[in-house]
Scaffold this motif. Structure first.
Motif, short mmCIF file in Angstrom:
data_model
loop_
_atom_site.label_atom_id
_atom_site.label_comp_id
_atom_site.label_asym_id
_atom_site.label_seq_id
_atom_site.Cartn_x
_atom_site.Cartn_y
_atom_site.Cartn_z
N UNK A 92 0.86 -1.22 0.22
CA UNK A 92 0.02 -0.07 -0.05
C UNK A 92 0.84 1.39 -0.12
N UNK A 93 0.43 2.37 -0.19
CA UNK A 93 0.90 3.60 -0.18
C UNK A 93 0.55 4.41 1.11
N UNK A 94 1.71 5.25 1.37
CA UNK A 94 1.82 6.06 2.47
C UNK A 94 2.29 7.38 2.19
N UNK A 95 1.83 8.35 2.65
CA UNK A 95 2.46 9.66 2.31
C UNK A 95 2.88 10.47 3.78
N UNK A 96 4.14 11.42 3.48
CA UNK A 96 4.58 12.07 4.44
C UNK A 96 4.71 13.47 4.35
N UNK A 97 4.25 14.38 5.19
CA UNK A 97 4.26 15.96 4.73
C UNK A 97 5.65 16.18 5.28
N UNK A 98 6.52 16.58 4.20
CA UNK A 98 8.06 17.21 4.32
C UNK A 98 8.24 18.21 3.37
N UNK A 99 7.44 19.40 3.51
CA UNK A 99 7.49 20.54 2.74
C UNK A 99 9.04 21.26 2.52
N UNK A 100 9.93 21.09 3.60
CA UNK A 100 10.98 21.72 3.57
C UNK A 100 12.24 20.96 3.78
N UNK A 101 13.50 21.25 3.25
CA UNK A 101 14.74 20.74 3.77
C UNK A 101 15.01 19.48 2.94
#
Length: 337
Positions: A92-101
């Motif tokens: 399955x797919x997961x997402x992680x919020x990582x907008x910077x760096x």
């Protein structure tokens, strides 16, 4: 009229004659392989990292926590489309919020119960229900019973589908989430945790739907369209997901649904006051591409796909009776697909 206590789930009726056969389900994790069918694939850019993950013996919430720790974010920054079985091999797919760096290479993450197959960026977070469905490959072991009866039910399921019941995992261990939901809606208990409240509301809503579907089968109405039915886009009759507003059915279909609501007044009135809106769900689930083979006399292998929100157990229940090893009987998170 007062509601009953919901201390045990009823034995909801099947659409087809019982085959009398039995089998062992999930003897090994590799006996239950689930592949998520994504609603979309990552675009390659955006504020979220999407991860294609294969897990083996871990539940979805556990993997989400491990990903949050590895990425240095909170668990609420991790998204997924649906909870998948623990005692299985699932992709399955997961997402992680990582907008910077810098973007961490999570494909290098080593864990005995899951592996990251690929990662890419995308513009949005994965949320519950963001999937087309799931594809299953199920190995049933120790099959005992009349093979001709099993084959007859397999052919019937392939031709006409199965009752689209919500599966037992929706209702918690021994169906306890329904009774907790009743007590919450009757204001006998106070539930402060929003997640638990959502689980209990989901359980009682699913219970009422199953009761409507069961009554239609008990009355010999399986596979039939009633006067006043509301049809889905595929032309199949639907049942109520209870909430505020009048049911959209009329005539005989409305009378049947309102009768179930009257017998479960605390649940239905409580869901209306809890802010849920009326919705509909197909009464029939149609497994796509259903195929089967007998690699051994006592072993049956099934493969099929189901749309989001449909349960593989509803397919199995129409074919034969299954039992799982005792190690699988602990309470699992409710499936919110």
């Amino acid at each position: 009229m007062t509601d009953p206590q919901y201390t045990t789930l009823p034995q909801w009726p099947n659409a087809y004659p019982a085959s009398g056969a039995s089998a062992t389900l999930k003897f090994l994790n590799e006996d239950f392989i689930v592949t998520e069918l994504p609603l979309q694939l990552p675009a390659g850019e955006g504020e979220h990292i999407w991860l294609d993950i294969e897990k083996n013996g871990a539940n979805t919430a556990f993997v989400a926590q491990q990903l949050a720790d590895a990425a240095g974010v909170t668990e609420r920054d991790v998204g997924y489309a649906g909870l998948k079985d623990r005692h299985a091999i699932t992709r399955q797919w997961f997402s992680i919020y990582l907008p910077k760096g810098e973007t961490p290479d999570l494909t290098q993450l080593v864990h005995p119960e899951f592996k990251v197959l690929s990662q890419s960026r995308h513009v949005k977070k994965l949320r519950p229900g963001d999937l087309l469905g799931n594809r299953f490959r199920i190995v049933l072991r120790d099959v005992a019973g009349d093979r001709d009866a099993i084959e007859a039910n397999l052919k019937a399921v392939a031709a006409a589908g199965v009752p689209n019941y919500f599966g037992a995992q929706r209702f918690g261990f021994d169906g306890g989430n329904v009774e907790q939901g009743r007590a919450m809606l009757a204001r006998e208990i106070r539930v402060r945790n929003p997640k638990k409240k959502g689980i209990y509301l989901s359980a009682v809503r699913s219970f009422v739907f199953n009761e409507v579907l069961a009554l239609r089968i008990q009355q010999g109405l399986w596979g039939q369209t009633l006067p006043g039915d509301v049809m889905d886009e595929a032309g199949r009759p639907t049942g109520p997901l209870w909430g505020r507003g009048r049911v959209s059915t009329t005539d005989q279909a409305q009378a049947l649904e309102n009768g179930v609501a009257e017998r479960n007044a605390t649940l239905c009135n409580g869901m209306e006051h809890a802010g849920l809106d009326q919705d509909r769900r197909a009464l029939v689930a149609c497994p796509q591409g259903l195929a089967w083979e007998w690699p051994q006399a006592d072993q049956l292998v099934l493969s099929f796909a189901l749309p989001a929100g449909n349960y593989a157990t509803s397919v199995l229940n129409e074919i034969l009776r299954t039992t799982e090893p005792e190690r699988h009987t602990e309470s699992e998170p409710v499936v919110l697909e």
